[in-house]
Design a protein around this motif. Structure first.
Motif, PDB file in Angstrom:
ATOM      1  N   THR A 110      71.567  38.590  16.057  1.00  0.00           N
ATOM      2  CA  THR A 110      72.636  39.517  15.697  1.00  0.00           C
ATOM      3  C   THR A 110      72.145  40.598  14.742  1.00  0.00           C
ATOM      4  O   THR A 110      72.463  41.774  14.917  1.00  0.00           O
ATOM      5  N   THR A 111      71.352  40.221  13.748  1.00  0.00           N
ATOM      6  CA  THR A 111      70.920  41.177  12.724  1.00  0.00           C
ATOM      7  C   THR A 111      69.459  41.608  12.857  1.00  0.00           C
ATOM      8  O   THR A 111      69.052  42.595  12.254  1.00  0.00           O
ATOM      9  N   GLY A 146      71.322  34.858   7.451  1.00  0.00           N
ATOM     10  CA  GLY A 146      72.429  35.754   7.743  1.00  0.00           C
ATOM     11  C   GLY A 146      73.274  35.149   8.851  1.00  0.00           C
ATOM     12  O   GLY A 146      72.855  34.222   9.537  1.00  0.00           O
TER      13      GLY A 146
END
Length: 179
Positions: A110-111, A146
């Motif tokens: 995702t990050t 995260g």
């Protein structure tokens, strides 16, 4: 009459003060009751465990296992705190004499954040008797990944035993969500 008027104004002011103080106190209690609960910790075992062979060199041939046994380590990831993962590992029962460190490389899809951590061997209890399953235990490692979907690959440590060798048969693989 004057005494009664003073008492009434005092009582009225006291009641107004209590009402003014009670509104913020009651509303904060209501806000506390509506806070979301802390998510429960979830442990996910890697879908593919790490498999390796470890043995000794010819210099110690009398203490070697022939053929060297296939060993399996199953890493796991525990999530619960937002953006934090605790990696751990458990070794299957084996006759191998070698305890090999495991490293985990992870990537947050995702990050885009990535990293590597080592699952080192836990200290043995020198005072008490340990069973065969307690000989090769791994200390957990906590990392900040995260929130998002994490992909992790685990393999045996980069350093072979001093008097032996290790051969990776296949790395471990796991995917899991982090809140």
């Amino acid at each position: 009459m004057r005494h009664a008027a003073i008492r009434r104004s005092f009582v009225a002011r006291a009641a107004a003060s209590v009402a003014v103080l009670a509104i913020p106190l009651c509303s904060s209690a209501t806000a506390m009751a509506d806070t979301p609960p802390v998510p429960a910790a979830t442990t996910t075992a890697f879908q593919v465990p790490v498999r390796f062979v470890a043995g000794c060199l010819l210099l110690t041939v009398l203490a070697c296992d022939y053929p060297p046994p296939l060993s399996t380590v199953t890493p796991s990831a525990t999530t619960g705190v937002s953006g934090v993962v605790t990696f751990a590992a458990e070794r299957s029962a084996t006759t191998s004499r070698y305890c090999i460190a495991v490293s985990v490389s992870w990537w947050n899809l995702t990050t885009g954040v990535a990293g590597t951590t080592a699952l080192r061997l836990a200290e043995r209890d020198r005072g008490g008797h340990t069973g065969p399953g307690d000989r090769c235990r791994y200390a957990p490692a906590t990392v900040v990944t995260g929130s998002g979907t994490i992909v992790a690959v685990a393999d045996v440590g980069a350093h072979p035993p001093v008097d032996g060798y290790q051969v990776l048969v296949h790395p471990g693989l796991g995917t899991f969500p982090v809140p």
